[in-house]
Design a protein around this motif. Structure first.
Motif, PDB file in Angstrom:
ATOM      1  N   LEU A  39      23.193  38.851   3.392  1.00 41.22           N
ATOM      2  CA  LEU A  39      23.605  39.959   4.256  1.00 41.22           C
ATOM      3  C   LEU A  39      22.413  40.572   4.993  1.00 41.22           C
ATOM      4  O   LEU A  39      22.561  41.094   6.096  1.00 41.22           O
ATOM      5  CB  LEU A  39      24.301  41.050   3.434  1.00 41.22           C
ATOM      6  CG  LEU A  39      25.722  40.774   2.991  1.00 41.22           C
ATOM      7  CD1 LEU A  39      26.219  41.896   2.075  1.00 41.22           C
ATOM      8  CD2 LEU A  39      26.644  40.632   4.189  1.00 41.22           C
ATOM      9  N   ASN A  40      21.233  40.503   4.372  1.00 41.28           N
ATOM     10  CA  ASN A  40      20.023  41.042   4.987  1.00 41.28           C
ATOM     11  C   ASN A  40      19.256  39.991   5.782  1.00 41.28           C
ATOM     12  O   ASN A  40      18.122  40.229   6.186  1.00 41.28           O
ATOM     13  CB  ASN A  40      19.124  41.667   3.912  1.00 41.28           C
ATOM     14  CG  ASN A  40      19.700  42.959   3.406  1.00 41.28           C
ATOM     15  OD1 ASN A  40      19.796  43.931   4.141  1.00 41.28           O
ATOM     16  ND2 ASN A  40      20.111  42.976   2.152  1.00 41.28           N
ATOM     17  N   GLY A  41      19.867  38.835   6.008  1.00 41.92           N
ATOM     18  CA  GLY A  41      19.261  37.796   6.833  1.00 41.92           C
ATOM     19  C   GLY A  41      18.095  37.076   6.168  1.00 41.92           C
ATOM     20  O   GLY A  41      17.215  36.579   6.866  1.00 41.92           O
ATOM     21  N   LEU A  42      18.091  37.006   4.840  1.00 37.79           N
ATOM     22  CA  LEU A  42      16.992  36.368   4.122  1.00 37.79           C
ATOM     23  C   LEU A  42      17.414  35.022   3.546  1.00 37.79           C
ATOM     24  O   LEU A  42      18.581  34.814   3.239  1.00 37.79           O
ATOM     25  CB  LEU A  42      16.523  37.252   2.965  1.00 37.79           C
ATOM     26  CG  LEU A  42      16.090  38.670   3.300  1.00 37.79           C
ATOM     27  CD1 LEU A  42      15.765  39.425   2.022  1.00 37.79           C
ATOM     28  CD2 LEU A  42      14.897  38.651   4.223  1.00 37.79           C
ATOM     29  N   ASP A  43      16.434  34.149   3.374  1.00 36.18           N
ATOM     30  CA  ASP A  43      16.640  32.910   2.649  1.00 36.18           C
ATOM     31  C   ASP A  43      16.503  33.257   1.163  1.00 36.18           C
ATOM     32  O   ASP A  43      15.416  33.632   0.721  1.00 36.18           O
ATOM     33  CB  ASP A  43      15.580  31.891   3.064  1.00 36.18           C
ATOM     34  CG  ASP A  43      15.623  30.614   2.244  1.00 36.18           C
ATOM     35  OD1 ASP A  43      16.655  30.348   1.602  1.00 36.18           O
ATOM     36  OD2 ASP A  43      14.611  29.892   2.238  1.00 36.18           O
ATOM     37  N   PRO A  44      17.586  33.178   0.374  1.00 31.70           N
ATOM     38  CA  PRO A  44      17.527  33.596  -1.026  1.00 31.70           C
ATOM     39  C   PRO A  44      16.447  32.883  -1.840  1.00 31.70           C
ATOM     40  O   PRO A  44      15.767  33.509  -2.650  1.00 31.70           O
ATOM     41  CB  PRO A  44      18.919  33.273  -1.565  1.00 31.70           C
ATOM     42  CG  PRO A  44      19.796  33.288  -0.375  1.00 31.70           C
ATOM     43  CD  PRO A  44      18.937  32.774   0.750  1.00 31.70           C
ATOM     44  N   GLN A  45      16.263  31.582  -1.620  1.00 32.24           N
ATOM     45  CA  GLN A  45      15.252  30.865  -2.391  1.00 32.24           C
ATOM     46  C   GLN A  45      13.847  31.384  -2.086  1.00 32.24           C
ATOM     47  O   GLN A  45      13.047  31.602  -2.989  1.00 32.24           O
ATOM     48  CB  GLN A  45      15.331  29.365  -2.118  1.00 32.24           C
ATOM     49  CG  GLN A  45      14.353  28.579  -2.975  1.00 32.24           C
ATOM     50  CD  GLN A  45      14.511  27.085  -2.820  1.00 32.24           C
ATOM     51  OE1 GLN A  45      15.365  26.610  -2.074  1.00 32.24           O
ATOM     52  NE2 GLN A  45      13.695  26.331  -3.517  1.00 32.24           N
ATOM     53  N   ARG A  46      13.557  31.593  -0.824  1.00 28.16           N
ATOM     54  CA  ARG A  46      12.243  32.121  -0.445  1.00 28.16           C
ATOM     55  C   ARG A  46      12.040  33.536  -1.000  1.00 28.16           C
ATOM     56  O   ARG A  46      10.981  33.870  -1.509  1.00 28.16           O
ATOM     57  CB  ARG A  46      12.098  32.138   1.070  1.00 28.16           C
ATOM     58  CG  ARG A  46      10.737  32.664   1.510  1.00 28.16           C
ATOM     59  CD  ARG A  46      10.616  32.685   2.992  1.00 28.16           C
ATOM     60  NE  ARG A  46      10.291  31.338   3.436  1.00 28.16           N
ATOM     61  CZ  ARG A  46      10.220  30.968   4.697  1.00 28.16           C
ATOM     62  NH1 ARG A  46      10.466  31.836   5.648  1.00 28.16           N
ATOM     63  NH2 ARG A  46       9.909  29.753   5.019  1.00 28.16           N
ATOM     64  N   TYR A  47      13.082  34.356  -0.915  1.00 26.83           N
ATOM     65  CA  TYR A  47      12.992  35.732  -1.416  1.00 26.83           C
ATOM     66  C   TYR A  47      12.734  35.762  -2.922  1.00 26.83           C
ATOM     67  O   TYR A  47      11.832  36.448  -3.394  1.00 26.83           O
ATOM     68  CB  TYR A  47      14.270  36.506  -1.086  1.00 26.83           C
ATOM     69  CG  TYR A  47      14.353  37.837  -1.785  1.00 26.83           C
ATOM     70  CD1 TYR A  47      13.533  38.900  -1.417  1.00 26.83           C
ATOM     71  CD2 TYR A  47      15.227  38.027  -2.852  1.00 26.83           C
ATOM     72  CE1 TYR A  47      13.589  40.117  -2.069  1.00 26.83           C
ATOM     73  CE2 TYR A  47      15.288  39.239  -3.511  1.00 26.83           C
ATOM     74  CZ  TYR A  47      14.471  40.280  -3.117  1.00 26.83           C
ATOM     75  OH  TYR A  47      14.525  41.473  -3.777  1.00 26.83           O
ATOM     76  N   PHE A  48      13.546  35.025  -3.699  1.00 26.79           N
ATOM     77  CA  PHE A  48      13.393  35.063  -5.149  1.00 26.79           C
ATOM     78  C   PHE A  48      12.081  34.435  -5.607  1.00 26.79           C
ATOM     79  O   PHE A  48      11.481  34.895  -6.581  1.00 26.79           O
ATOM     80  CB  PHE A  48      14.585  34.414  -5.847  1.00 26.79           C
ATOM     81  CG  PHE A  48      15.819  35.275  -5.803  1.00 26.79           C
ATOM     82  CD1 PHE A  48      15.850  36.492  -6.451  1.00 26.79           C
ATOM     83  CD2 PHE A  48      16.924  34.883  -5.084  1.00 26.79           C
ATOM     84  CE1 PHE A  48      16.975  37.302  -6.400  1.00 26.79           C
ATOM     85  CE2 PHE A  48      18.048  35.673  -5.019  1.00 26.79           C
ATOM     86  CZ  PHE A  48      18.074  36.888  -5.685  1.00 26.79           C
ATOM     87  N   THR A  49      11.616  33.402  -4.899  1.00 21.70           N
ATOM     88  CA  THR A  49      10.321  32.813  -5.234  1.00 21.70           C
ATOM     89  C   THR A  49       9.215  33.844  -5.055  1.00 21.70           C
ATOM     90  O   THR A  49       8.361  34.030  -5.927  1.00 21.70           O
ATOM     91  CB  THR A  49      10.043  31.577  -4.357  1.00 21.70           C
ATOM     92  OG1 THR A  49      11.064  30.612  -4.584  1.00 21.70           O
ATOM     93  CG2 THR A  49       8.698  30.972  -4.668  1.00 21.70           C
TER      94      THR A  49
END
Length: 88
Positions: A39-49
């Protein structure tokens, strides 16, 4: 004399496998966090890494709100600012 470290095996509840309800709760929380990233326009894998790397490297507790997905700035993006912003 120094304090002895607490052994994990002394607490029986740390070694028991999660119940079915706990597994469902973990999946639900994970899915919700991934959805919030999207929803915030982020790549979840990149964010969580990046999130886990920062936490492991000793991110200060008083700045934990900067790690929320709606404030997160991708360190690999040149326009990323520490005040907040969106990732890629």
């Amino acid at each position: 004399q120094g304090r002895r470290p607490c052994a994990a095996s002394r607490r029986p509840d740390t070694c028991t496998p999660p119940t079915r309800r706990q597994k469902l709760q973990i999946r639900s929380c994970t899915a919700e966090a991934i959805h919030t990233c999207k929803l915030n326009g982020l790549d979840p894998q990149r964010y969580f890494t990046d999130l886990l790397t920062r936490l492991v490297n000793g991110w200060p507790n008083d700045r934990i709100d900067e790690l929320m997905s709606w404030h997160w700035a991708d360190p690999k993006t040149p326009s990323a600012s520490p005040e907040g912003g969106k990732g890629p």
